[in-house]
Write a protein that holds these residues in place. Sequence first.
Motif, mmCIF file in Angstrom:
data_model
loop_
_atom_site.group_PDB
_atom_site.id
_atom_site.type_symbol
_atom_site.label_atom_id
_atom_site.label_comp_id
_atom_site.label_asym_id
_atom_site.label_seq_id
_atom_site.Cartn_x
_atom_site.Cartn_y
_atom_site.Cartn_z
ATOM 1 N N LEU A 177 0.803 -1.214 0.000
ATOM 2 C CA LEU A 177 0.000 0.000 0.000
ATOM 3 C C LEU A 177 0.841 1.272 0.000
ATOM 4 N N LEU A 178 1.933 1.279 0.766
ATOM 5 C CA LEU A 178 2.686 2.517 0.968
ATOM 6 C C LEU A 178 3.932 2.643 0.104
ATOM 7 N N PHE A 179 4.531 1.526 -0.271
ATOM 8 C CA PHE A 179 5.801 1.599 -0.992
ATOM 9 C C PHE A 179 5.764 0.922 -2.358
ATOM 10 N N GLY A 180 4.594 0.499 -2.783
ATOM 11 C CA GLY A 180 4.466 -0.077 -4.117
ATOM 12 C C GLY A 180 5.185 -1.394 -4.310
ATOM 13 N N GLU A 181 5.442 -2.122 -3.211
ATOM 14 C CA GLU A 181 6.098 -3.420 -3.356
ATOM 15 C C GLU A 181 5.176 -4.384 -4.112
ATOM 16 N N LEU A 182 5.759 -5.179 -4.955
ATOM 17 C CA LEU A 182 5.077 -6.141 -5.831
ATOM 18 C C LEU A 182 4.293 -5.451 -6.954
ATOM 19 N N LYS A 183 4.355 -4.114 -7.027
ATOM 20 C CA LYS A 183 3.718 -3.414 -8.138
ATOM 21 C C LYS A 183 4.517 -3.693 -9.410
ATOM 22 N N GLY A 184 3.862 -4.197 -10.417
ATOM 23 C CA GLY A 184 4.557 -4.552 -11.641
ATOM 24 C C GLY A 184 5.178 -5.930 -11.611
ATOM 25 N N ALA A 185 5.040 -6.636 -10.474
ATOM 26 C CA ALA A 185 5.607 -7.979 -10.374
ATOM 27 C C ALA A 185 4.791 -8.953 -11.221
#
Length: 435
Positions: free
Chosen positions: A134-142
């Motif tokens: 939610l806050l750091f975009g982790e797994l975004k685009g994974a």
Amino acid sequence: MSEASATRTPSAVNIGSRHGLGVLCGLAAGVWLGAAEAPTKLVNSGLSPFAISLCMVAGVFTARWTVPTLLKGSRYVFADLAAKKHLLITAILAGMLWAVANTLTVFAIRDVGLTIAFPLWNTNSLVGLMWGRLLFGELKGASAKNIAKVVLGALAIVAAAVMLGFSTIHGDVASGVHAGRAVSGILAALGASLLWGTMYIPYRKAYISGMNPLSFVTAFTIGELGTMFALVLALDGGTKAAVFHSPEAKHMLFWLFLGGFVWVIGDLFQQFATKYLGIGRGIPLSNTNQIWGVAWGALVFGELAHADLTHKLLVISGSIVMILGALAVSTAVATSREHTSTNDSLVRECSRYNLDYHSVFEAYAGVENKDREQKRGWWDYAIVAVAVGAFIYLGVNARVPSLAIDFPWLCILSGVLVVTAAVGGWGLWKATRFS
């Protein structure tokens, strides 16, 4: 923004090169954090949970100042903190969250036992996974495959923790659980999980701002120790609290200090794992500490000596599931699209606080800036000497707890700790000079 955009492609490649190092740190953290649970057996010593937590935090405070001083020197640490003044408050806040969470775990252990409490508070990996996305975009685009590996791997580790926890519930252990306090114990463990999962928000924010984990935890410990003193003074008898006056407390301080010190070694590895892998990958790997906690309990303290076949099968099954979960998370190597999302977080942080992007990126990627290397002062050696002296003094006055201990296994598992620290430390030094 155009300058930052131009650097995104090489940045993504460089960030990704630290995946293996992050996995090594995450697994090393599990080994050390699991060993640090042994002193929690002292919760039945007569001291309150507040007192036990304060004593452990005192050991944590000692370690958090000593280890960074040994590895980088206090000049380096304070120069790093001075360059990121906006993070001091978040570091202290994170320390306060940790102190309250740690106290809740002691209450949970007292009320429902370590067996039940441990897997409950280890659900913090799922809380951290949520905040990371939610806050750091982790797994975004994974890729879908990597998302499945991280999410299912984290769930598998939590499920394995539950299996390992219930594997140690048999007659002798169950009899120590306070049935009338079961609800409060479970709520305390879940509260610790929420706070520990949330605590990684300041951690991740610090690292995408280019701060060294060794610097962050030095400020972090001010919040820890200050909060614990406040809790004892407000809720545990004030200046008349037993921890300040009880003769028995003096004989247990060494073991609680030692537990805190061991915990810090594991936590430092955990911080580097969080830095190089992110919250979603780093925390589940460090939560393999459950398997090592069971190993210490079963092999050193004989907690499964009278367990039946069902409980032993739970240990085997839980261990296999946890290993498979860790394997899934560790093999979820981020793609270039995911690294671009991480780089976007760095760009936003630099824009928000007027930081130099290239310096922040190099620090985040673990590229040591030689201009920041500082010579050690005489006070660095004094800090180390005081810490060693404190442990010697407490050790001389310590009493060995009346527990049945298997010394061959104690030596073997202690050897594993030493080897793990040596391999993990060498990897960090060789690749990043502890940056």
